[in-house]
Design a protein around this motif. Structure first.
Motif, short mmCIF file in Angstrom:
data_model
loop_
_atom_site.label_atom_id
_atom_site.label_comp_id
_atom_site.label_asym_id
_atom_site.label_seq_id
_atom_site.Cartn_x
_atom_site.Cartn_y
_atom_site.Cartn_z
N ALA A 290 6.38 1.30 -12.34
CA ALA A 290 7.49 0.41 -12.64
C ALA A 290 8.61 0.54 -11.61
CB ALA A 290 8.03 0.69 -14.04
N VAL A 291 8.83 1.75 -11.12
CA VAL A 291 9.88 1.88 -10.10
C VAL A 291 9.33 1.63 -8.71
CG1 VAL A 291 11.26 3.46 -11.48
CG2 VAL A 291 9.69 4.39 -9.78
N GLY A 292 8.12 1.11 -8.64
CA GLY A 292 7.66 0.60 -7.36
C GLY A 292 6.64 1.45 -6.62
N ALA A 293 5.98 2.39 -7.31
CA ALA A 293 4.93 3.14 -6.64
C ALA A 293 3.70 2.27 -6.47
CB ALA A 293 4.58 4.39 -7.45
N GLU A 294 3.12 2.32 -5.29
CA GLU A 294 1.89 1.58 -5.09
C GLU A 294 0.72 2.45 -5.51
OE1 GLU A 294 1.64 0.30 -1.02
OE2 GLU A 294 3.72 -0.40 -1.10
N HIS A 297 0.34 5.64 -3.58
CA HIS A 297 1.27 6.71 -3.93
C HIS A 297 0.73 7.55 -5.08
CE1 HIS A 297 4.38 3.79 -2.19
NE2 HIS A 297 4.20 4.77 -1.30
N ARG A 376 -3.01 0.32 -15.37
CA ARG A 376 -2.06 -0.81 -15.35
C ARG A 376 -0.75 -0.34 -15.98
NH1 ARG A 376 -4.28 -5.51 -18.11
NH2 ARG A 376 -2.38 -6.49 -17.34
N PRO A 377 0.36 -0.63 -15.30
CA PRO A 377 1.64 -0.09 -15.76
C PRO A 377 1.98 -0.44 -17.19
CG PRO A 377 1.93 -1.70 -13.98
CD PRO A 377 0.48 -1.39 -14.06
N VAL A 378 1.73 -1.69 -17.60
CA VAL A 378 2.11 -2.07 -18.98
C VAL A 378 1.41 -1.20 -20.00
CG1 VAL A 378 2.91 -4.25 -19.88
CG2 VAL A 378 1.11 -4.24 -18.15
N ASN B 52 8.41 -7.37 -19.12
CA ASN B 52 7.29 -6.98 -18.27
C ASN B 52 6.92 -8.09 -17.29
OD1 ASN B 52 7.11 -4.48 -19.40
ND2 ASN B 52 5.43 -4.98 -20.79
N LEU B 57 5.32 -6.30 -14.07
CA LEU B 57 4.39 -5.28 -14.56
C LEU B 57 3.17 -5.94 -15.17
CD1 LEU B 57 6.82 -2.76 -16.29
CD2 LEU B 57 5.52 -2.41 -14.19
N ASP B 58 3.29 -7.21 -15.50
CA ASP B 58 2.20 -7.91 -16.17
C ASP B 58 2.14 -9.34 -15.64
OD1 ASP B 58 0.07 -8.12 -17.82
OD2 ASP B 58 1.18 -7.72 -19.68
N GLU B 77 -1.31 -6.57 -6.40
CA GLU B 77 -0.74 -5.33 -6.94
C GLU B 77 0.21 -4.67 -5.94
OE1 GLU B 77 -0.22 -2.23 -9.61
OE2 GLU B 77 -1.17 -4.16 -9.95
N LYS B 78 -0.22 -4.65 -4.69
CA LYS B 78 0.56 -3.98 -3.64
C LYS B 78 1.91 -4.67 -3.42
CE LYS B 78 0.02 -2.64 1.17
NZ LYS B 78 0.08 -1.19 1.25
N ALA B 81 4.27 -4.13 -6.34
CA ALA B 81 4.91 -2.82 -6.30
C ALA B 81 6.14 -2.88 -5.39
CB ALA B 81 3.92 -1.78 -5.79
N ARG B 84 8.90 -4.71 -7.15
CA ARG B 84 9.47 -3.85 -8.19
C ARG B 84 10.45 -2.85 -7.59
NH1 ARG B 84 4.20 -3.87 -10.90
NH2 ARG B 84 3.61 -1.94 -9.86
N ARG B 85 10.08 -2.27 -6.45
CA ARG B 85 10.97 -1.22 -5.96
C ARG B 85 12.14 -1.77 -5.17
NH1 ARG B 85 6.23 0.53 -2.62
NH2 ARG B 85 6.59 -0.40 -0.59
N SER B 110 12.32 6.28 -6.39
CA SER B 110 11.90 4.98 -5.89
C SER B 110 12.29 4.81 -4.42
CB SER B 110 12.50 3.86 -6.74
OG SER B 110 13.89 3.98 -6.74
N PHE B 113 9.61 5.79 -2.04
CA PHE B 113 8.52 4.85 -1.79
C PHE B 113 8.90 3.79 -0.77
CE2 PHE B 113 7.56 6.00 -6.36
CZ PHE B 113 6.64 6.95 -6.01
N VAL B 114 10.19 3.69 -0.50
CA VAL B 114 10.62 2.72 0.50
C VAL B 114 10.64 3.42 1.85
CG1 VAL B 114 12.45 1.11 1.16
CG2 VAL B 114 12.07 1.64 -1.23
#
Lengths: 384, 197
Positions: A290-294, A297, A376-378, B52, B57-58, B77-78, B81, B84-85, B110, B113-114
C-alpha cells in the motif's frame, strides 16, 4: 537498488532476531548439512592426499611390476633383465605385504638396505639403518612406531595373522626420521631376505620398482616390460595414480551425496521458516504494498532473510565441519585403527560449501518469497 | 489542472462463488485539490472498497479511476506500486506499521522505495515529519512500545512522506478512544491546510 537491498537486509535481520529460537533451529539445520559436507569432503581430501603422497614416496618409480595376486611369485633375477632395458635407471625387487605386529595390521616392506640408501636420503630419529644380511632386525617409521608404542631395542613378533600365535621375532634397530608430512611414513622395513623367509618364498619378490631416466619414456618401457612378463601386473606410476584417483572420486561422490541429503533437509527448514514468516506477515506485506512497495521489494525482503540464514549456517557449518574432522580422527584412533587421515583445510572445499549453502538457501527461499511478492494487497490487508 | 481524484461509473462486484456481491454500483466522484472529504456509512457499505479503488490496491469491475489525470484502471502491478508511493498516502484503521522497524524507520519506509532520495535526505525528511506529528522523542521506539494514538500519528507521518497528492484514511479513528480520535481528525485537518493535500 543498493538502498533497497540494504533496507531488505535490515528488515530480514530484525525478522530473524525477532524469532530467535525458530531462526536458530533453521540455522542449525543448515549447519548440520554444511558441516556434514565440509567434514566428509575434508576427510576425503585428506585421504586422497595421504594415499597419493604415500605412493609417491614409496614408489618414486616410473614403472612398477607386481604379481597379479600379491603373492611373491616374481623371481628375483628378473630384476637383472629389467635393468638392462634401455632407459631404465635402476630396478629394485621388494616384497610389500601386510602383517600383524602386536595384533595390529601393519604394512611391511622387505627391501635391500643398500638399494634404499642409494636411492633415498634417509635419516634416523633413533638407532640406525639396516645392514645387508641383518635378517633379524627391523626399522620402523616414526608414525607406526608411535602408534604401536615401539622403541629401539624392543623385540617384536611378526605374524601373518591377527591372532598372534607363532611368528618370527625381530629386534628394532632404528626409527626412521619423519620426512615431510607425518602421514607419508607408514609401516616398517626389513631386509628382502628376511621378508622372503617370513613368507617362505626365498628368491622371489612380489614387486619390482623400476626407475626410469626420462618420464616421457614411461609408456615405451612399460610396453617392453609387458612383452617380457605378460603374466605380471605392470603399471606406470601415473596410471596407478589415476586409477586411485578414480576410486577416490567415487568415494568423494558418495561422501558428497551423503552430505547433500542433510543439506536438502536444511533447505526444507529454510523453506518452512520463510513460509511461516510470509504467513505471519501477510498484513505487513499488504501494508508495504500500500505504501508503494513493488513485487521485487517484497521478494528481496524475504529472499534476504533466506540468504542471511543460509549464510550464517554456511559459515558456522564450515567451522563445525572442520571440528567434525577432529572428531573423526579421534574416533578412528579410538577404534585402534592404524590409519591417520590428515586434516587438510582446503579453501576450495570451504568455498564450495559456502556457495552451496547460499545457493541452496536462495533456491529454498525463492518459492515462499515469490508467493509473498504476489500477495494481493487488498487481501493481505483484510487478513487477520 | 486535473483533479486529484476522479471516478467514473465505478462498479465493483465481489464474486464469492454462488453469490455476487455488488459493493459499488456505479460511483461517480470528483475530489478537487485541497478538498477534504469524509465518507460515512454503515459497516459493509463499501467505504473500504472505494478507498482501495482510489488507492490502486484493487481493480474496479467496471468504470474508470483517474488519479491526477492518470487513468490507473488497467495499470500493471508495477506501475500501480509507483502511483501508490508517489501520489497516495494511506492511513489504516489498524495502524499497520512494520513492527520490526522504529517509528523513524517506518516513516522512511516508502521513501526507501523511491529511487531519487539519498539516505540522509530520507532521514531528515522523516525527522521533520515526526516533529510535525509531535513524536520526535519517540523516534527509536518500536510500534509495540507506543500507544495506539501514537502509532496512528506515526502512520500519518508515513502517509505524508512522499508528499502525496491524496491522503486516504480508512477509519483512522476506529481503533483509538474518542479523545485521541478527535486529536487525529484535527491533526489531519491541520495537515490538509498546511500541506494543501
Amino acid at each position: 537498488m543498493f538502498k533497497t537491498l540494504r533496507f531488505s537486509f535490515r528488515i530480514a535481520k530484525r525478522s530473524i532476531g525477532r524469532r530467535k529460537f525458530r531462526s536458530a533451529l533453521t540455522i542449525l539445520g543448515v549447519i548440520i548439512g554444511i558441516a556434514a559436507i565440509v567434514s566428509l569432503m575434508t576427510l576425503g581430501y585428506g585421504m586422497r592426499y595421504q594415499i597419493e603422497t604415500t605412493l609417491n614416496e614409496m614408489l618414486g618409480a616410473g614403472v612398477i611390476i607386481s604379481s597379479r595376486d600379491g603373492s611373491a611369485d616374481i623371481p628375483e633375477y628378473v630384476q637383472e633383465y629389467v635393468s638392462q632395458v634401455p632407459g631404465v635407471n635402476a630396478s629394485i625387487p621388494l616384497i610389500m605385504t601386510m602383517v600383524y605386529i602386536n595384533e595390529q595390521p601393519t604394512m611391511i616392506v622387505g627391501i635391500d638396505p643398500i638399494e634404499v640408501a642409494s636411492l633415498y636420503h634417509v635419516t634416523y630419529e633413533d638407532g640406525r639403518g639396516l645392514e645387508p644380511e641383518e635378517d633379524e632386525s627391523i626399522i620402523f617409521t616414526s608414525t607406526t612406531a608411535n602408534n604401536l608404542e615401539i622403541s629401539v631395542d624392543d623385540k617384536i613378533t611378526i605374524s601373518s595373522t591377527g591372532l598372534g600365535g607363532i611368528g618370527q621375532t625381530f629386534t628394532v634397530v632404528g626409527i626412521l626420521h619423519t620426512v615431510g608430512a607425518e602421514q607419508m611414513n607408514i609401516g616398517c622395513f626389513i631386509t628382502l631376505e628376511a621378508a622372503q623367509k617370513l613368507l617362505g618364498k626365498e628368491g622371489y619378490a612380489n614387486t619390482i620398482m623400476v626407475r626410469i631416466d626420462d618420464p616421457s619414456q614411461g609408456e615405451q618401457i612399460e610396453a617392453i616390460l609387458e612383452n617380457m612378463y605378460p603374466t605380471a601386473y605392470i603399471a606406470r606410476e601415473e596410471e596407478l595414480m589415476s586409477e586411485i584417483g578414480q576410486i577416490m572420486d567415487i568415494i568423494d561422490g558418495v561422501l558428497i551425496g551423503l552430505g547433500s541429503i542433510s543439506l536438502a533437509v536444511g533447505a526444507l527448514g529454510i523453506m518452512n521458516t520463510i513460509m511461516m514468516s510470509v504467513h505471519e506477515r501477510r498484513r505487513e506485506i499488504g501494508m508495504l504494498k500500500a505504501v508503494g512497495a513493488e513485487r521485487r521489494h517484497i521478494l528481496f525482503i524475504f529472499l534476504s532473510e533466506a540468504l542471511l540464514i543460509s549464510f550464517f549456517g554456511g559459515i558456522l557449518g564450515c567451522i563445525f565441519g572442520l571440528f567434525g574432522v577432529y572428531i573423526a580422527q579421534w574416533f578412528i584412533a579410538m577404534l585402534g585403527l592404524n590409519i591417520t587421515i590428515p586434516l587438510i583445510i582446503s579453501p576450495y572445499i570451504l568455498g564450495v560449501a559456502l556457495m552451496a549453502a547460499v545457493s541452496v538457501g536462495i533456491m529454498a527461499g525463492l518459492f515462499p518469497s515469490w508467493t509473498a511478492a504476489n500477495i494481493r494487497p487488498v487481501e493481505a490487508l483484510r487478513y487477520e | 489542472m486535473s483533479n486529484p481524484v476522479e471516478l467514473r461509473n465505478v462498479v465493483k462486484t465481489y464474486d464469492l462463488g454462488d453469490i455476487k456481491i455488488n459493493a459499488l454500483r456505479g460511483v461517480d466522484l470528483t475530489v478537487k485539490k485541497g478538498e477534504s472529504l469524509s465518507i460515512m456509512g454503515p459497516s459493509g457499505c463499501g467505504k473500504t472498497t472505494l478507498l482501495n479503488m482510489i488507492g490502486g490496491l484493487d481493480h474496479p469491475t467496471e468504470g474508470q479511476v483517474i488519479i491526477d489525470g492518470i487513468d490507473i484502471t488497467r495499470m500493471s502491478e508495477k506501475k500501480l506500486a509507483r502511483i501508490r508511493r508517489e501520489k497516495i498516502g494511506f492511513i489504516f484503521q489498524f495502524f499497520n506499521l512494520v513492527p520490526m522497524l522504529s517509528a523513524l524507520e517506518n516513516i522512511q519506509l516508502s521513501m526507501n522505495f523511491v529511487g531519487k532520495f539519498t539516505e540522509s535526505e530520507i532521514r531528515d525528511k522523516a525527522l521533520e515529519l515526526l516533529r510535525l506529528v509531535g513524536l520526535e522523542q519517540r523516534m527509536y521506539h518500536r510500534p509495540t512500545q507506543m500507544s495506539g494514538g501514537e502509532q496512528q500519528r506515526v502512520a500519518i507521518a508515513r502517509a505524508l512522506a512522499n508528499e502525496p497528492s491524496i491522503i486516504l484514511a480508512d477509519e483512522p479513528t476506529g481503533n483509538v478512544d474518542q479523545r485521541t480520535g478527535w486529536k487525529i481528525v484535527r491533526l489531519i485537518q491541520n495537515l490538509n491546510k498546511l500541506k494543501s493535500v
